[in-house]
Write a protein that holds these residues in place. Sequence first.
Motif, PDB file in Angstrom:
ATOM      1  N   SER A  35       0.879  -1.180   0.000  1.00  0.00           N
ATOM      2  CA  SER A  35       0.000   0.000   0.000  1.00  0.00           C
ATOM      3  C   SER A  35       0.912   1.225   0.000  1.00  0.00           C
ATOM      4  O   SER A  35       2.143   1.082   0.093  1.00  0.00           O
ATOM      5  N   MET A  36       0.339   2.396  -0.109  1.00  0.00           N
ATOM      6  CA  MET A  36       1.162   3.609  -0.171  1.00  0.00           C
ATOM      7  C   MET A  36       2.097   3.701   1.036  1.00  0.00           C
ATOM      8  O   MET A  36       3.307   3.858   0.890  1.00  0.00           O
ATOM      9  N   ALA A  37       1.522   3.631   2.237  1.00  0.00           N
ATOM     10  CA  ALA A  37       2.317   3.865   3.444  1.00  0.00           C
ATOM     11  C   ALA A  37       2.776   2.582   4.121  1.00  0.00           C
ATOM     12  O   ALA A  37       3.591   2.620   5.051  1.00  0.00           O
ATOM     13  N   GLY A  38       2.261   1.447   3.663  1.00  0.00           N
ATOM     14  CA  GLY A  38       2.498   0.204   4.391  1.00  0.00           C
ATOM     15  C   GLY A  38       1.593   0.123   5.606  1.00  0.00           C
ATOM     16  O   GLY A  38       0.812   1.029   5.878  1.00  0.00           O
ATOM     17  N   GLY A  39       1.670  -0.998   6.325  1.00  0.00           N
ATOM     18  CA  GLY A  39       0.818  -1.182   7.511  1.00  0.00           C
ATOM     19  C   GLY A  39      -0.497  -1.854   7.161  1.00  0.00           C
ATOM     20  O   GLY A  39      -0.634  -2.468   6.102  1.00  0.00           O
ATOM     21  N   ILE A  40      -1.450  -1.734   8.059  1.00  0.00           N
ATOM     22  CA  ILE A  40      -2.729  -2.434   7.893  1.00  0.00           C
ATOM     23  C   ILE A  40      -3.642  -1.686   6.909  1.00  0.00           C
ATOM     24  O   ILE A  40      -3.826  -0.475   7.016  1.00  0.00           O
ATOM     25  N   ILE A  49      -5.480  -6.475   6.404  1.00  0.00           N
ATOM     26  CA  ILE A  49      -4.330  -7.189   5.849  1.00  0.00           C
ATOM     27  C   ILE A  49      -3.070  -6.352   5.997  1.00  0.00           C
ATOM     28  O   ILE A  49      -3.095  -5.133   5.838  1.00  0.00           O
ATOM     29  N   GLU A  50      -1.991  -7.033   6.330  1.00  0.00           N
ATOM     30  CA  GLU A  50      -0.700  -6.352   6.475  1.00  0.00           C
ATOM     31  C   GLU A  50      -0.100  -6.074   5.101  1.00  0.00           C
ATOM     32  O   GLU A  50      -0.084  -6.962   4.230  1.00  0.00           O
ATOM     33  N   THR A  51       0.430  -4.866   4.935  1.00  0.00           N
ATOM     34  CA  THR A  51       1.085  -4.514   3.672  1.00  0.00           C
ATOM     35  C   THR A  51       2.443  -3.886   3.959  1.00  0.00           C
ATOM     36  O   THR A  51       2.709  -3.411   5.061  1.00  0.00           O
TER      37      THR A  51
ATOM     38  N   ILE B  40      -2.091 -12.319  13.882  1.00  0.00           N
ATOM     39  CA  ILE B  40      -1.878 -12.452  12.437  1.00  0.00           C
ATOM     40  C   ILE B  40      -1.911 -13.921  12.002  1.00  0.00           C
ATOM     41  O   ILE B  40      -1.254 -14.767  12.600  1.00  0.00           O
ATOM     42  N   VAL B  41      -2.675 -14.183  10.958  1.00  0.00           N
ATOM     43  CA  VAL B  41      -2.716 -15.502  10.321  1.00  0.00           C
ATOM     44  C   VAL B  41      -2.235 -15.313   8.878  1.00  0.00           C
ATOM     45  O   VAL B  41      -2.575 -14.311   8.235  1.00  0.00           O
ATOM     46  N   THR B  42      -1.447 -16.254   8.378  1.00  0.00           N
ATOM     47  CA  THR B  42      -0.901 -16.148   7.019  1.00  0.00           C
ATOM     48  C   THR B  42      -1.525 -17.200   6.117  1.00  0.00           C
ATOM     49  O   THR B  42      -1.472 -18.393   6.415  1.00  0.00           O
TER      50      THR B  42
END
Lengths: 197, 197
Positions: A35-40, A49-51, B40-42
Amino acid sequence: MNINIMLFDDFETLDAFGPVEILSRIPSHVLKYYSMAGGIVTSAQGMKIETESICTANQNGTLVVPGGRGTRALVNDEKFLACLKTMGEKAVFCLSICTGSALLARAGLLNDKKATSNKKAFVWVMSTSDKVKWLKNARWVVDEKFYTSSGVSAGMDMTLGFVSDQYGVDNARQIAQDIEYIWHADKEQDSFAVKEG
Amino acid sequence: MNINIMLFDDFETLDAFGPVEILSRIPSHVLKYYSMAGGIVTSAQGMKIETESICTANQNGTLVVPGGRGTRALVNDEKFLACLKTMGEKAVFCLSICTGSALLARAGLLNDKKATSNKKAFVWVMSTSDKVKWLKNARWVVDEKFYTSSGVSAGMDMTLGFVSDQYGVDNARQIAQDIEYIWHADKEQDSFAVKEG
């Protein structure tokens, strides 16, 4: 090949994760979520979702851009569009799903190119750029390195089409078989085509 | 209605997020994402998603259980299976996708019931319980409150079938139209049926 999936708040879940399911089945693909900034990032379906920050991405790969209601704000986000333009220009291939093509259009990536989009949102999508040759009757459209699909589920048919173009139709058919997916393989056959206008 | 999506490491992405896309389109549905411990689940496709601990879930709702390679360990995880048994017993409806039915079977939830599963993994799934009436030729199976689908993509057809059963076929058709999905609405028509054995 790097598969860079560009997410943002209120992206449409299946737009992204239908294609992800298919792209992950090519062994040489390395999928990453940005994503642009990262993070959730939170999808329109409330999934968090984590990015990673897009700044950290290896741009030499395939860029995947979903649609969803989050695109309504992003078509006016100059910082996002500038980033997308750079990513799209450097990408080997660029796949958009649903209203993701409005983002590519606003970033100027689809100028003078054929493209399609979500059929219920087609009037709005066309309003985002008059430089694109918008096709109202197509399951998906290929113009050089740009693949654009119709709404949500059409992304899966397009992604199998992409796999077929790059890795052969037998690979695409095998993936469809493995995920028990009935592939609509004709990109010009569109059950949801815009009839009016 | 609470829609409780039970995730675990190495779940198959589309198993969960195809049905999520459809279930989210019923306005009364509240979707939440759970795992045993929370956090977190992957997924098998490397997607990292935030979940809450299943201990915090309101069990009065519809439980959704995806499959994926993560099920191979979980069929021998007594703590997980005991939790799933409680959740499944208290749920109003219980939907599994792909090898998710192996988890329901091992938890004893499908004893004496008809069910189906992923067709490539069918021999393994059958080996997880001899108390289930496994159907080799079905896109999805309904037995009382339990809905079990074939592999991956079949979960979307089943979920539209679930919507049709609970909210009427017009609602199911409208959702399919809105997501430009070509719904395979006959649960007994299975292009991927197990031929041998």
